[in-house]
Every structure is written in C-alpha cells, then in structure tokens.
Design a protein around this motif. Structure first.
Motif, mmCIF file in Angstrom:
data_model
loop_
_atom_site.group_PDB
_atom_site.id
_atom_site.type_symbol
_atom_site.label_atom_id
_atom_site.label_comp_id
_atom_site.label_asym_id
_atom_site.label_seq_id
_atom_site.Cartn_x
_atom_site.Cartn_y
_atom_site.Cartn_z
ATOM 1 N N UNK A 123 0.828 -1.286 -0.228
ATOM 2 C CA UNK A 123 0.113 0.065 0.048
ATOM 3 C C UNK A 123 0.684 1.371 -0.034
ATOM 4 N N UNK A 124 2.213 1.517 0.515
ATOM 5 C CA UNK A 124 3.169 2.130 0.870
ATOM 6 C C UNK A 124 3.150 2.784 -1.043
ATOM 7 N N UNK A 125 3.848 2.724 -1.469
ATOM 8 C CA UNK A 125 4.645 2.993 -2.845
ATOM 9 C C UNK A 125 2.534 3.664 -3.505
ATOM 10 N N UNK A 126 1.679 3.220 -2.908
ATOM 11 C CA UNK A 126 0.680 3.243 -3.769
ATOM 12 C C UNK A 126 0.094 5.071 -3.377
ATOM 13 N N UNK A 127 -0.134 4.934 -1.713
ATOM 14 C CA UNK A 127 -0.352 5.869 -1.002
ATOM 15 C C UNK A 127 0.031 7.140 -1.918
ATOM 16 N N UNK A 128 2.290 6.845 -1.919
ATOM 17 C CA UNK A 128 3.104 8.001 -1.918
ATOM 18 C C UNK A 128 2.791 8.499 -3.623
ATOM 19 N N UNK A 129 2.520 7.669 -4.490
ATOM 20 C CA UNK A 129 1.846 7.782 -5.507
ATOM 21 C C UNK A 129 0.241 8.752 -6.138
ATOM 22 N N UNK A 130 -0.665 8.405 -5.132
ATOM 23 C CA UNK A 130 -1.728 9.206 -4.351
ATOM 24 C C UNK A 130 -1.176 10.836 -4.553
ATOM 25 N N UNK A 131 -0.415 10.627 -3.418
ATOM 26 C CA UNK A 131 0.199 11.997 -2.491
ATOM 27 C C UNK A 131 0.851 12.697 -3.673
ATOM 28 N N UNK A 132 0.806 12.029 -4.765
ATOM 29 C CA UNK A 132 1.647 13.230 -5.595
ATOM 30 C C UNK A 132 1.124 13.218 -6.473
ATOM 31 N N UNK A 133 -1.054 12.487 -6.626
ATOM 32 C CA UNK A 133 -0.685 12.628 -8.338
ATOM 33 C C UNK A 133 -1.620 13.158 -7.879
ATOM 34 N N UNK A 134 -1.949 13.598 -6.767
ATOM 35 C CA UNK A 134 -4.255 13.967 -5.867
ATOM 36 C C UNK A 134 -3.872 14.808 -5.002
ATOM 37 N N UNK A 135 -2.677 15.731 -4.174
ATOM 38 C CA UNK A 135 -2.653 16.148 -3.590
ATOM 39 C C UNK A 135 -2.332 15.560 -1.934
ATOM 40 N N UNK A 136 -3.036 16.855 -1.182
ATOM 41 C CA UNK A 136 -3.191 16.434 0.571
ATOM 42 C C UNK A 136 -4.321 16.156 0.378
ATOM 43 N N UNK A 137 -4.096 14.398 1.309
ATOM 44 C CA UNK A 137 -5.132 13.366 1.696
ATOM 45 C C UNK A 137 -4.563 13.254 3.033
ATOM 46 N N UNK A 138 -6.054 12.161 3.244
ATOM 47 C CA UNK A 138 -5.689 11.588 5.037
ATOM 48 C C UNK A 138 -4.954 9.988 3.813
ATOM 49 N N UNK A 139 -4.473 8.857 4.197
ATOM 50 C CA UNK A 139 -3.861 7.867 3.701
ATOM 51 C C UNK A 139 -5.273 7.055 4.204
ATOM 52 N N UNK A 140 -5.472 6.432 3.817
ATOM 53 C CA UNK A 140 -6.913 5.392 3.981
ATOM 54 C C UNK A 140 -6.716 3.415 4.349
#
Length: 480
Positions: A123-140
C-alpha cells in the motif's frame, strides 16, 4: 442489540475483489444469514481501481440480505470488516473519499515501490503515488471507509491493513522514516479493538441495529486464516484462489532478509507470518469444465509435462522474489486433461516449495494444515495437494473470510477472556480431514525435484533454498 430468546451472533463483512460478502454467525458456528453484492472493477493496463461509494452500497445490500431472516434481526452482538491487503485511497479529515481506491494489484507506483524497497502490491508505494498525483489527503485503507460510515466518524485503522503501508507491527508504531508524512497517516490499533458503534444513519442504510459494536478487522488473508481455525502455533492455512497465500501462527516473528515472508500481529500480540505467491487457479484455462477435467486428470499422476503456473505477468513473490519470473511449461500436454493436471500439480509443487522455504527460515510448520479459498471446493485438487505435500490437511465447512471477521468480532466484543484461537475452535467447523496416500506422494518426488532444479537454473530460486529443499526431499525418501 438483542431480542429475548434470540441466539447471540456476530456479523462478518468481507470486501473482496469481485463482491462484498456478509455472514451472520452464532457462537457455535451456525450461519443464521448470508448476503452478497457484486463490485465493479475498473481496469486499464496496470491501472486497477474501485469506487469507494460502491463499497458502501454493496455493504448495505449484503448486510440487509444477511439480516433478512427473522431470527437474524436484532441479534448482532458485534461486527468486523476485512478488505483486500494493499488497497488504499485518500480521504478528507471527515473520512470522505477524495480518490478512487487503488487496488492491491494496481501497478502504477513502480517508481515509488523502488524508492521505498517494497513490492508494488503493497500500500505505501500506492499511497505515495496518490499523494503526488492528487495532492493532500489522509491515507486510508479499504475497510476504514466502511467502519467510518458505520460509526459516523473517522476511526483508527487496524495494524493488519497498516502493515503494507509501512507500519512497524513489532514496535507498534509508524517508523521514523515515515515521520515526514505526519498527519497523513492514520492512528493505528490492534485488530479486535472496539472502534465505536453503528450510528442511526448507518443502521437505516444497512439494517444493522444502531448501537452494534464495530471492531477493528484484519486483511482478507488474515480473515481467511481465522476462518480456517489455524491460530495455534505451528498451524498453517493455505488459501488457494486466483493466487496462493500461506499464513501461519507463531510465538515470534519469522525473520526473512529477502522480505518474501512478512508478519502480521495477532490481536493477542503473537504473530501471523505468511507470504503470497503469484501461482494459483487463475492459471487454469477459462471456459473449461472443472468437474469433468478433475475426473480426467486422475489419469495423469504425474502429468507428462511440468508447469510453473503463474496466474499473472507480475513475476513471483513467494516462495522466492523474482519480478522477472514468467509462467512456463516443459513439454507438450498429451490432452486437455493432461494440461489441466499439470496446472493442478504445478500449484501443489509451489505450495510444497513455500512450506520448504518456511522450514528453511525456521518457521514452525508442524501444526495442522488447513485448505481454504475457492479452489478448496474441488475435492480432487484437495486430495492431490495433500498427496504432493505428504501431510494431512483439513477443509472447513465455511471457507469465507467473512466468517473470520465474525470470529474476530466475537473475540473483540468480549468472550469471557477466551483467546482468539479458543473462540475460533467453537465457531469454525471442519468438514473433511484428508490423509496423504504414500504411494501417490512417491509419484511426485521426481517431478517436484525437477521443478526445483528448473527454477534454480533459471536464476529465480536461490541456491541455498534449492539445496535445503533437496535435503528435505532426500530425508523424506529415506524416512519412507
């Protein structure tokens, strides 16, 4: 909430890849109600997403179905939710989804995976990808969306789902190297921890009585392990579906420098080591008649060909890590049934190699072995696997991860101080016990050894493991 005269029962909810499943189960393992609802998968190349709103709609449908029997209404003493391991999304501060859920096999985070030294399925690589692609948010994590809706507010995640986001289960904390993410990461609690109660809005949507305790769950693999009853030290559950997952129970973490085997923390603080292979029933040809080919496959023991049946193109993860590995077949099948037999046997050979690897690492593997997963519905394949492994195996009546969540809910809502294994002993019913047939086991010694040689020759199987496997095989031959 209970009505007089009704049996106490717990609701388990499983967020799968294809559907959501709900089971209402009593303390003695009786299923009072069941429900299911399909999920839509959005795939495009390496992209694989699901709509979090659809998760909730499916939970509402499945839960209402499970509660539809008169004896099921109002009898829920608690519930827990499991999800697919490695599935992650971003939410806002109130727990509302900001992105779609990136499924466990979404492959877009290759650069991030290389940077943090993890597989793209984590999950961590995907969470980092999401934060980079979509901006701030809470990892869920996937189940957190549902537990937040059920309780009416944001909730902590469980350490089982957090494991593949980099959570340090041994020290029960986010590691220092993730400190820069700060409030992006959720609070974490052990599975079985009470998160809250079902709110009125959720009760109206799902049919689950308001006030029902909501307990922190575990990943679907751990849920299946609980459903198998494989919770005492040395016991293992082999989950065979599209791919193969082995999960066991140990007093201590199983150390693996290669990172092939990882360790979940059990609710009682002990350990649930395991690994996920890329071989499985997903390698079987589509459109075939499994029942008929199972009958015909019995004439090919062993098959005239040798197959390593990877079910995906993403390489192998367990019993060795080889991203470059591909499926292969040595020889030409004599018939469709011979090819079918080769896949069944190839999966069982890999299963045996997984157990050899666990033995190589010093993991306890001398306890009972249980078969679950969709493939456990095949009586022929179950017996074949027991024969190739050369050890007995059990098959439970219910092979649903949702049952595991019902067991965890019963544990988490208070069961007179009983351990999770004791709760499972009461709620898990064993349907069949398979004994290996020595003459059949002997038939597969040579092809298994040949597969080990081939995997080593291709550079995928490390020589120390290949040597250990041959030594065990030679010892088994001497003992027999």
């Amino acid at each position: 909430m209970m009505f007089e005269g009704e049996p106490e029962a717990w609701l388990g909810i499983d967020l799968g890849t294809q559907s959501v499943r709900a089971l209402l189960v009593t303390a003695d393992g009786t299923v009072l109600g069941a429900g299911t609802a399909p999920l839509t998968n959005h795939r495009d190349g390496v992209r694989h997403e699901q709509d979090p709103g659809e998760w909730w709609e499916a939970v509402c449908t499945a839960s209402r179905s499970a509660m539809s029997l008169p004896r099921g209404r109002g009898s829920i003493a608690g519930l827990a939710v499991c999800g697919t391991s490695g599935t992650v999304l971003l939410t806002d501060a109130q727990g509302r989804p900001l992105t779609r859920g990136l499924m466990y096999d979404d492959g877009r985070a290759m650069a991030e995976a290389a940077r943090v030294g993890m597989q793209t399925s984590w999950a961590l690589p995907k969470a980092l990808w999401l934060l980079d692609a979509h901006g701030p948010g809470r990892v869920t994590h996937q189940p957190d969306v549902i537990t937040a809706k059920l309780t009416g507010g944001t909730v902590p995640t469980d350490s089982s789902h957090a494991l593949k986001t980099g959570y340090d289960a041994e020290h029960e904390a986010w590691p220092p190297q993730l400190a820069h993410l700060g409030a992006v990461l959720p609070e974490v609690v052990r599975p079985g921890t009470r998160l809250g109660e079902v709110c009125r809005a959720a009760a109206e949507a799902t049919g689950i009585p308001a006030g029902t305790p909501v307990v922190a769950g575990m990943t679907d693999g751990c849920a299946a392990q609980i459903a198998s009853g494989a919770l005492r030290h040395g016991a293992w559950n082999s989950v065979l579906g599209t791919t193969l997952v082995l999960k066991g129970a140990s007093a201590r973490p199983v150390r693996d420098d290669a990172g092939v085997v990882y360790n979940h923390r059990a609710p009682d603080g002990s350990w649930l080591p395991g690994g996920a292979s890329s071989v499985g029933a997903g390698a079987l040809p589509a459109g075939a008649d499994p029942a008929e080919l199972d009958k015909e496959a019995a004439a090919y023991e062993p098959s005239g060909v040798l197959t390593y049946p990877l079910a995906s193109s993403g390489g192998e993860r367990f019993p060795f890590f080889a991203p470059e590995a591909t499926a292969f077949t040595l020889g030409t099948p004599a018939s469709e049934a011979d090819g079918w037999a080769a896949v069944l046997q190839g999966v069982a050979f890999t299963e045996r190699l997984c157990l050899d690897y666990l033995h190589h690492l010093g993991a306890p593997i001398d306890g009972p072995l249980t078969f679950t997963g969709g493939a456990a519905r095949s009586a022929y394949w179950n017996q074949l696997r027991a024969d190739i492994l050369g050890r007995p195996a059990r098959v439970p009546e219910q092979i649903e991860p949702a049952l595991g969540m019902a067991v965890l809910a019963a544990y988490g809502t208070g069961t007179g101080g009983r351990a999770l294994s004791e709760v499972a002993d009461r709620m898990v019913r064993i349907r069949t016990v398979l004994e290996p047939r020595a003459s059949h086991t002997a038939r597969f010694t040579e092809p298994y050894a040949r597969l080990v040689d081939e995997l080593e020759t291709r550079g995928w199987l490390p020589t120390p493991l290949a040597t250990h496997t041959r030594n065990r095989l030679n010892q088994d031959t001497i003992d027999s």
